[in-house]
Design an enzyme around this catalytic site. Structure first.
Site, mmCIF file in Angstrom:
data_model
loop_
_atom_site.group_PDB
_atom_site.id
_atom_site.type_symbol
_atom_site.label_atom_id
_atom_site.label_comp_id
_atom_site.label_asym_id
_atom_site.label_seq_id
_atom_site.Cartn_x
_atom_site.Cartn_y
_atom_site.Cartn_z
ATOM 1 N N LYS A 209 0.841 -1.196 0.000
ATOM 2 C CA LYS A 209 0.000 0.000 0.000
ATOM 3 C C LYS A 209 0.885 1.258 0.000
ATOM 4 C CE LYS A 209 -3.482 2.243 2.824
ATOM 5 N NZ LYS A 209 -4.333 2.185 4.002
ATOM 6 N N GLU A 215 10.578 -4.952 4.082
ATOM 7 C CA GLU A 215 10.575 -6.362 3.675
ATOM 8 C C GLU A 215 10.249 -6.491 2.190
ATOM 9 O OE1 GLU A 215 9.097 -5.121 6.339
ATOM 10 O OE2 GLU A 215 9.201 -6.492 8.049
ATOM 11 N N GLY A 269 -4.700 -1.957 5.255
ATOM 12 C CA GLY A 269 -3.945 -3.118 4.758
ATOM 13 C C GLY A 269 -4.589 -4.438 5.129
ATOM 14 N N ARG A 270 -5.003 -4.576 6.398
ATOM 15 C CA ARG A 270 -5.529 -5.872 6.852
ATOM 16 C C ARG A 270 -6.950 -6.139 6.378
ATOM 17 N NH1 ARG A 270 -4.265 -2.348 10.772
ATOM 18 N NH2 ARG A 270 -5.849 -1.552 12.190
ATOM 19 N N GLU A 355 -4.156 -6.481 15.288
ATOM 20 C CA GLU A 355 -3.640 -5.172 14.874
ATOM 21 C C GLU A 355 -4.741 -4.114 15.024
ATOM 22 O OE1 GLU A 355 -0.296 -4.824 11.781
ATOM 23 O OE2 GLU A 355 -1.973 -4.017 10.671
ATOM 24 N N HIS A 386 -5.091 -33.084 18.214
ATOM 25 C CA HIS A 386 -3.927 -33.886 18.597
ATOM 26 C C HIS A 386 -2.750 -33.005 18.998
ATOM 27 C CE1 HIS A 386 -5.756 -37.670 17.244
ATOM 28 N NE2 HIS A 386 -6.377 -36.879 16.388
ATOM 29 N N LYS A 514 9.973 -0.740 13.911
ATOM 30 C CA LYS A 514 10.488 -0.443 12.562
ATOM 31 C C LYS A 514 11.560 0.646 12.643
ATOM 32 C CE LYS A 514 6.203 -1.086 9.928
ATOM 33 N NZ LYS A 514 5.203 -0.407 9.106
HETATM 34 O O1 F6P Z 1 2.677 -4.194 9.963
HETATM 35 C C1 F6P Z 1 2.207 -2.928 9.707
HETATM 36 C C2 F6P Z 1 1.632 -2.757 8.346
HETATM 37 O O2 F6P Z 1 1.489 -1.393 8.133
HETATM 38 C C3 F6P Z 1 0.311 -3.490 8.143
HETATM 39 O O3 F6P Z 1 -0.762 -2.812 8.654
HETATM 40 C C4 F6P Z 1 0.291 -3.641 6.657
HETATM 41 O O4 F6P Z 1 -0.650 -4.580 6.265
HETATM 42 C C5 F6P Z 1 1.716 -4.053 6.404
HETATM 43 O O5 F6P Z 1 2.474 -3.269 7.320
HETATM 44 C C6 F6P Z 1 2.232 -3.872 4.996
HETATM 45 O O6 F6P Z 1 2.171 -2.543 4.554
HETATM 46 P P1 F6P Z 1 2.298 -2.164 3.037
HETATM 47 O O7 F6P Z 1 1.151 -2.757 2.299
HETATM 48 O O8 F6P Z 1 2.266 -0.665 3.013
HETATM 49 O O9 F6P Z 1 3.605 -2.703 2.525
#
Ligand code: F6P
Length: 547
Positions: A209, A215, A269-270, A355, A386, A514
């Site tokens: 987003k 990452e 995002g979620r 979150e 189990h 972060k």
């Molecule tokens: O972990 C925090 C967060 O902002 C989430 O809310 C989001 O889904 C994720 O990082 C990834 O963010 P982006 O889509 O901006 O890479």
């Protein structure tokens, strides 16, 4: 309209619930079932082909009435209207919360800042549809002219968990494309993946987003470097597409502006799998199934908006969860789907639920003096039976559990399915009734145990029972029903946030780690450890000396 900003503890129903809790906390559900032959019927909601039986909860009709009153006192009705109408209910980020608009009907009018957003949504959906067709039909080809065989979703959090969960869940409906997910900054994750794919026939979907997530950008760069070992720079446009709100950063990365699928800041995002973040879902199962997923969610939205609260599945689930979290002081909730396809449901919902509602400051900015966000965990049945069911049955903690089962399996293997479902029903029955000392003794007598051995073993074999469960029975796992199921949990999250007087749609709590990681990375790169607490300093020195 803004959400109410007063504490739920100030309501008359909260006080009444506290008093009521004292009366009910020692009561047994077994007794409640014996006393009322119509209990199961009273506490069952049927909606489309969903059936929710919530009778195996430690509630009476009076409890439900008080919980419903609490919802009224917290102005839940008005809050739902604000949510669907695009009011700025995510106040700390100054945004509307409109993932529901993504699955609204084509003729809906939903305004953000006075502008109807539905036409833009339809445009992006059309782009997803056409792109899916071009890739799956082999019209768009890789840089050596071969059709695509593999798709890699590069994203993390909401840009990974939703698509990964749905692609796994809808495996039965998948086409020929192999879909992979890479999320972790751990290089071993991406390098393992790269061993399995061919650059000539792989499409990379970068989902972020913000397009600033460490990452996702690091994985994308590593993958692009690997890709350029066999392809040339101009081929990047054929193999890399992006889903983002940040067009500038996407094009700076080298992605063709035509290959960008936009999203909007009013989609968290979620809650974004319904947007272009779901592109990998569409590629995997085809656009029609993706569309059906949205339709199912839309039907659940209508149910949530229009059903009376006592017949409203997300409302009832949210209120029950509050009952256990705030009155019984339960520490966590389990979600146990009886289908292997939903093995990623609990991890997905962990982000959605934790979150969103893992907050300790209320909508006035004051520290709350009651429990909020529930801890969620789970695994499919029967595997979980189990693994950790021992603790649910005989441990010291109260763990309200959702059991999700299906009437029909996808391959029609009734031999397996009947065995699976017999476990499903047996578990909720065992959790309800438990097993008394007398029952255990009678079993030992039948088995001819000596009295000494039997009396020694009895305490270990007694099951207390009285463990609450919700049973959700759904016709058959399909894209549409999955959409409704996910939307059901989304609305449960919303209701709980409203009642707890917290903002559910920001996530400031993930920022500090972060920020620190980025300054520690500089220290690792320079070899110069700065001022930290002695534990962190020692660990960093140890790492630098031994890595
Ligand atoms: O972990 C925090 C967060 O902002 C989430 O809310 C989001 O889904 C994720 O990082 C990834 O963010 P982006 O889509 O901006 O890479």
């Amino acid at each position: 309209m803004a959400l109410a900003t007063f504490s739920p503890l100030k309501t008359a129903s909260w006080t009444a619930l506290e008093n009521h809790f004292q009366e009910i906390k020692m009561q047994s559900m077994k007794q409640m079932f014996q006393d009322d032959a119509s209990r199961a019927e009273k506490f069952t909601i049927k909606w489309n082909d969903f059936l929710l039986d919530y009778s195996k909860n430690r509630v009476s009709e009076g409890t439900i009435e008080l919980l419903l009153k609490l919802a009224d006192e917290m102005h839940l009705k008005q809050a739902i209207a604000s949510y669907f109408d695009g009011a700025i209910i995510n106040k700390t980020e100054d945004r509307a919360v409109l993932h529901t608009a993504l699955r609204a009907s084509d003729d809906a009018v939903i305004k953000v800042d006075g502008k109807n957003v539905v036409p833009e949504i339809l445009e992006v959906k059309n782009k997803i549809k056409n792109f899916t067709h071009e890739i799956t039909a082999g019209i768009r080809k890789g840089y050596t002219g071969k059709p695509f065989t593999d798709v890699v979703n590069i994203g993390i959090g909401g840009s990974d968990l939703g698509p990964a969960m749905v692609v796994e869940a809808l495996q039965y409906y998948q086409n020929h494309l192999k879909v992979h997910f890479v999320s972790n900054i751990d290089g071993d994750h991406v390098h393992e993946l790269l061993k399995t794919i061919n650059p000539e026939t792989t499409l990379f979907v970068i989902v972020s987003k913000t397009f600033t997530t460490q990452e996702t950008l690091t994985n994308s760069e590593t993958i692009r470097k690997w890709f350029l070992k066999s392809a040339s720079q101009k081929d990047v446009a054929k193999h890399f597409v992006a889903v983002s709100t940040n067009l500038k950063k996407v094009t700076d990365f080298g992605i063709d502006a035509n290959n960008v699928f936009p999203m909007w800041d009013w989609v968290g995002g979620r809650f974004s799998l319904w947007s272009a973040v779901g592109l990998t879902i569409s590629l995997s199962v085809g656009y029609d199934h993706f569309d059906a997923l949205l339709k199912g969610a839309n039907e659940m939205d209508d149910h949530f908006k229009t059903a009376e609260f006592d017949q409203n599945i997300p409302v009832i689930l949210a209120l029950l969860s509050i009952w256990y979290n705030n009155f019984f002081e339960a520490e966590s909730e389990a979600i146990i789907p009886y289908t292997q396809y939903l093995q990623k449901l609990a991890p997905y919902l962990q982000q959605g639920i934790m979150e969103s509602n893992g907050k300790s400051v209320d909508r006035n900015g004051d520290i709350v003096n009651y429990q909020t966000g529930t801890i969620i965990w789970g695994e499919p049945g029967t595997n979980s039976q189990h693994a950790f069911f021992q603790l649910i049955h005989q441990g010291t903690k109260l763990i309200p559990t959702d059991f999700i089962g299906f009437l029909k399996p996808l391959y029609g293997d009734t031999n397996h399915h009947d065995k699976l479902m017999s476990n499903f029903f047996a578990q909720t029955e065992a959790l309800l009734n438990g097993k008394t000392e007398d029952q255990v003794r009678a079993e030992f007598t039948k088995l001819d145990y000596s009295t000494g051995r039997a009396e020694f073993l009895i305490p270990f074999k007694v099951f207390e029972g009285n463990k609450p469960t919700n049973t959700l029975l759904i016709e058959k796992l399909s894209p549409k029903r999955l959409g409704a199921l996910v939307a059901m949990y989304e609305h449960k999250i919303f209701v709980q946030g409203v009642i707890w007087n917290i903002f559910s749609y920001d996530q400031w709590g993930v920022e500090l780690g972060k920020q620190l990681a980025s300054s520690i990375l500089e220290e690792i790169n320079s070899g110069q450890v700065k001022q930290h607490d002695s534990s962190t300093s020692n660990l960093l020195h140890y790492f630098l000396q031994n890595k």
